[in-house]
Write a protein that holds these residues in place. Structure first.
Motif, PDB file in Angstrom:
ATOM      1  N   VAL A  41     -26.125  -5.255  72.193  1.00  0.00           N
ATOM      2  CA  VAL A  41     -27.171  -6.158  72.669  1.00  0.00           C
ATOM      3  C   VAL A  41     -28.285  -6.265  71.637  1.00  0.00           C
ATOM      4  N   GLY A  42     -28.699  -5.117  71.126  1.00  0.00           N
ATOM      5  CA  GLY A  42     -29.843  -5.085  70.221  1.00  0.00           C
ATOM      6  C   GLY A  42     -29.660  -5.901  68.963  1.00  0.00           C
ATOM      7  N   MET A  43     -28.440  -5.924  68.406  1.00  0.00           N
ATOM      8  CA  MET A  43     -28.257  -6.659  67.154  1.00  0.00           C
ATOM      9  C   MET A  43     -28.454  -8.157  67.355  1.00  0.00           C
ATOM     10  N   SER A  44     -28.021  -8.677  68.505  1.00  0.00           N
ATOM     11  CA  SER A  44     -28.233 -10.105  68.778  1.00  0.00           C
ATOM     12  C   SER A  44     -29.664 -10.383  69.206  1.00  0.00           C
ATOM     13  N   ALA A  45     -30.234  -9.474  69.999  1.00  0.00           N
ATOM     14  CA  ALA A  45     -31.592  -9.689  70.516  1.00  0.00           C
ATOM     15  C   ALA A  45     -32.611  -9.788  69.384  1.00  0.00           C
ATOM     16  N   GLY A  46     -32.483  -8.911  68.401  1.00  0.00           N
ATOM     17  CA  GLY A  46     -33.422  -8.951  67.284  1.00  0.00           C
ATOM     18  C   GLY A  46     -33.346 -10.258  66.520  1.00  0.00           C
ATOM     19  N   GLN A  47     -32.145 -10.752  66.311  1.00  0.00           N
ATOM     20  CA  GLN A  47     -31.977 -12.005  65.578  1.00  0.00           C
ATOM     21  C   GLN A  47     -32.499 -13.191  66.377  1.00  0.00           C
ATOM     22  N   LEU A  48     -32.317 -13.168  67.686  1.00  0.00           N
ATOM     23  CA  LEU A  48     -32.849 -14.253  68.526  1.00  0.00           C
ATOM     24  C   LEU A  48     -34.374 -14.261  68.503  1.00  0.00           C
ATOM     25  N   LYS A  69     -27.427 -17.841  61.194  1.00  0.00           N
ATOM     26  CA  LYS A  69     -28.659 -17.236  61.709  1.00  0.00           C
ATOM     27  C   LYS A  69     -28.401 -16.010  62.578  1.00  0.00           C
ATOM     28  N   VAL A  70     -27.180 -15.881  63.081  1.00  0.00           N
ATOM     29  CA  VAL A  70     -26.796 -14.724  63.887  1.00  0.00           C
ATOM     30  C   VAL A  70     -25.475 -14.174  63.358  1.00  0.00           C
ATOM     31  N   THR A  71     -25.460 -12.884  63.098  1.00  0.00           N
ATOM     32  CA  THR A  71     -24.233 -12.209  62.670  1.00  0.00           C
ATOM     33  C   THR A  71     -23.975 -11.038  63.610  1.00  0.00           C
ATOM     34  N   SER A  72     -22.739 -10.548  63.590  1.00  0.00           N
ATOM     35  CA  SER A  72     -22.360  -9.410  64.424  1.00  0.00           C
ATOM     36  C   SER A  72     -21.699  -8.341  63.580  1.00  0.00           C
ATOM     37  N   LYS A  73     -21.775  -7.132  64.079  1.00  0.00           N
ATOM     38  CA  LYS A  73     -21.038  -6.021  63.477  1.00  0.00           C
ATOM     39  C   LYS A  73     -20.110  -5.484  64.557  1.00  0.00           C
ATOM     40  N   ASN A  74     -18.817  -5.726  64.407  1.00  0.00           N
ATOM     41  CA  ASN A  74     -17.844  -5.355  65.423  1.00  0.00           C
ATOM     42  C   ASN A  74     -17.000  -4.187  64.948  1.00  0.00           C
ATOM     43  N   LYS A  75     -16.924  -3.155  65.785  1.00  0.00           N
ATOM     44  CA  LYS A  75     -16.026  -2.028  65.515  1.00  0.00           C
ATOM     45  C   LYS A  75     -14.767  -2.251  66.334  1.00  0.00           C
ATOM     46  N   ILE A  76     -13.645  -2.490  65.654  1.00  0.00           N
ATOM     47  CA  ILE A  76     -12.398  -2.830  66.333  1.00  0.00           C
ATOM     48  C   ILE A  76     -11.473  -1.618  66.326  1.00  0.00           C
ATOM     49  N   ASN A  77     -11.162  -1.124  67.517  1.00  0.00           N
ATOM     50  CA  ASN A  77     -10.227  -0.021  67.676  1.00  0.00           C
ATOM     51  C   ASN A  77      -8.870  -0.587  68.081  1.00  0.00           C
ATOM     52  N   LEU A  78      -7.823  -0.084  67.455  1.00  0.00           N
ATOM     53  CA  LEU A  78      -6.498  -0.672  67.627  1.00  0.00           C
ATOM     54  C   LEU A  78      -5.704   0.018  68.725  1.00  0.00           C
ATOM     55  N   GLY A  79      -5.104  -0.781  69.599  1.00  0.00           N
ATOM     56  CA  GLY A  79      -4.184  -0.271  70.609  1.00  0.00           C
ATOM     57  C   GLY A  79      -4.833   0.000  71.941  1.00  0.00           C
ATOM     58  N   ILE A  80      -4.127  -0.303  73.007  1.00  0.00           N
ATOM     59  CA  ILE A  80      -4.675  -0.119  74.341  1.00  0.00           C
ATOM     60  C   ILE A  80      -4.971   1.352  74.620  1.00  0.00           C
ATOM     61  N   HIS A  81      -4.256   2.252  73.947  1.00  0.00           N
ATOM     62  CA  HIS A  81      -4.484   3.677  74.165  1.00  0.00           C
ATOM     63  C   HIS A  81      -5.889   4.107  73.757  1.00  0.00           C
ATOM     64  N   SER A  82      -6.572   3.307  72.926  1.00  0.00           N
ATOM     65  CA  SER A  82      -7.894   3.686  72.405  1.00  0.00           C
ATOM     66  C   SER A  82      -9.030   3.327  73.356  1.00  0.00           C
ATOM     67  N   PHE A  83      -8.722   2.740  74.514  1.00  0.00           N
ATOM     68  CA  PHE A  83      -9.790   2.258  75.401  1.00  0.00           C
ATOM     69  C   PHE A  83     -10.706   3.384  75.874  1.00  0.00           C
ATOM     70  N   LEU A  84     -10.146   4.503  76.332  1.00  0.00           N
ATOM     71  CA  LEU A  84     -10.970   5.588  76.857  1.00  0.00           C
ATOM     72  C   LEU A  84     -11.890   6.160  75.790  1.00  0.00           C
ATOM     73  N   ASP A  85     -11.358   6.432  74.612  1.00  0.00           N
ATOM     74  CA  ASP A  85     -12.198   6.947  73.520  1.00  0.00           C
ATOM     75  C   ASP A  85     -13.248   5.920  73.116  1.00  0.00           C
ATOM     76  N   SER A  86     -12.895   4.639  73.201  1.00  0.00           N
ATOM     77  CA  SER A  86     -13.855   3.586  72.861  1.00  0.00           C
ATOM     78  C   SER A  86     -15.015   3.578  73.851  1.00  0.00           C
ATOM     79  N   LEU A  87     -14.702   3.758  75.132  1.00  0.00           N
ATOM     80  CA  LEU A  87     -15.756   3.809  76.150  1.00  0.00           C
ATOM     81  C   LEU A  87     -16.650   5.022  75.928  1.00  0.00           C
TER      82      LEU A  87
END
Length: 349
Positions: A171-178, A313-331
């Motif tokens: 949220v913060g990365m977009s909010a600051g740019q807005l 004017k707006v950029t994002s930094k996305n951390k992409i974790n591969l595979g459905i098995h990574s959902f719990l660790d991602s949370l």
């Protein structure tokens, strides 16, 4: 695509009232799902899920107690749902064809699913030049939350002093740019010096501070806001919110987006705010908000944000974790000091 597939999905095995959810709480199972045309009801589509958005609010649906955000709890054995990008692989709705890319705000955290077409938020234009993960960050839940908090509720004027906590988060990365687009002076708080550098160099913040190093929040806010705070977008709650109330200007606005520092605690252990009386004397407006109350504005948000992204004017930094098995660790990673930007799970290529 037709026939039968083996689809993995995450479900609630047991509630997690406190702490970070573990494999005792969320489990992965494999189910057999028919995607054949006769298995798809009218006005439904079958989807291959491509990307899942991992957002802090999901934690509040795993406690077994309805408080705080007052979001309905998942039931035991229920599949977890999340904001997702999917590809239509079968359709019983003339609005959708095989191959369409869509946004589904409440898709099962699964590799394949069949959902009502009415649950799809919008189609994605594959020729837009915008990456699919960006539809879950700047154009997804966190970007929409930032837009509602800054543009709709905060509504800062040019030259306003804006403070954003969890500034390096989704949220913060977009909010600051807005806020910068509106001509504001923007300061953010983060959990490390590297994150302070990030928000200044990549997201355009005027300055920021490491709350682990400058742990006297009142002193820090006096240093960075000698003329007071006009708008504070709160993402953390607790002691930071209390300190902000000692530095607000008259008629300041405080949109309450989230309180991630409190999510893993039962309510009796959460930190209270002792100086609410400051809100009376300074005539401060503090307002919590839930995105479901603003879905009628999603079209306005998407138009604005798509334009800003294309204009650079707006950029994002996305951390992409591969595979459905990574959902719990991602949370779980959302609640660590190392988390930066938007966490997305990529399920299928």
């Amino acid at each position: 695509m037709g026939g039968v597939v083996e689809s993995r999905e995450w479900y609630l095995a047991a509630y997690s009232p406190e702490g970070v959810p573990t494999s005792d709480n969320l489990k992965l199972r494999t189910v057999t799902l028919s995607l054949a045309s006769h298995s798809i009801p009218d006005h439904h589509v079958s989807l291959q899920i491509l990307f899942i958005s991992v957002d802090p609010y999901l934690r509040t649906r795993l406690t077994g107690t309805v408080d705080g955000l007052f979001i309905p709890q998942y039931q035991p054995n229920q599949v977890i749902t999340a904001y997702a990008v999917g590809k239509v692989v079968g359709s019983k709705d003339s609005e959708y064809r095989e191959g369409d890319l869509v946004l589904a705000p409440s898709a099962p955290v699964a590799e394949y699913c069949i959902v009502p077409s009415s649950s799809i938020l919008r189609k994605i234009d594959s020729a837009s030049g915008i990456s699919l993960p960006d539809y879950l960050s700047a154009l997804g839940v966190p970007g929409f939350a930032a837009w509602v908090g800054i543009v709709v509720l905060g509504d800062p004027k040019p030259g306003s002093n804006v403070f954003i906590s969890a500034a390096s988060g989704a949220v913060g990365m977009s909010a600051g740019q807005l806020a910068k687009i509106r001509g504001c002076r923007v300061i953010g708080s983060t959990g490390s010096d590297d994150k302070v550098k990030l928000i200044k160099e990549e997201f355009g913040y005027d300055d920021g501070f490491n709350y682990n190093k400058e742990s006297d929040y009142d002193a820090a806010l006096s240093k960075y806001f000698p003329d007071g705070i006009d708008v504070y977008l709160d993402n953390v709650g607790g002691k930071m919110l209390e300190s902000v109330l000692n530095h607000v200007n008259k008629h300041a606005r405080i949109p309450l987006c989230g309180m991630i520092s409190q999510y893993n605690k039962v309510w009796t252990e959460r930190e209270g705010v002792r100086n609410l009386l400051n809100m009376v004397g300074k005539e401060v407006r503090m307002e919590g908000f839930m995105l479901e109350s603003y879905w009628n504005r999603f079209g306005d948000f998407a138009k604005d944000m798509e334009g800003y992204i294309k204009e650079g004017k707006v950029t994002s930094k996305n951390k992409i974790n591969l595979g459905i098995h990574s959902f719990l660790d991602s949370l779980a990673s959302l609640f660590t000091s190392s988390n930066i930007g938007k966490v997305v799970v990529q399920l299928n290529n």
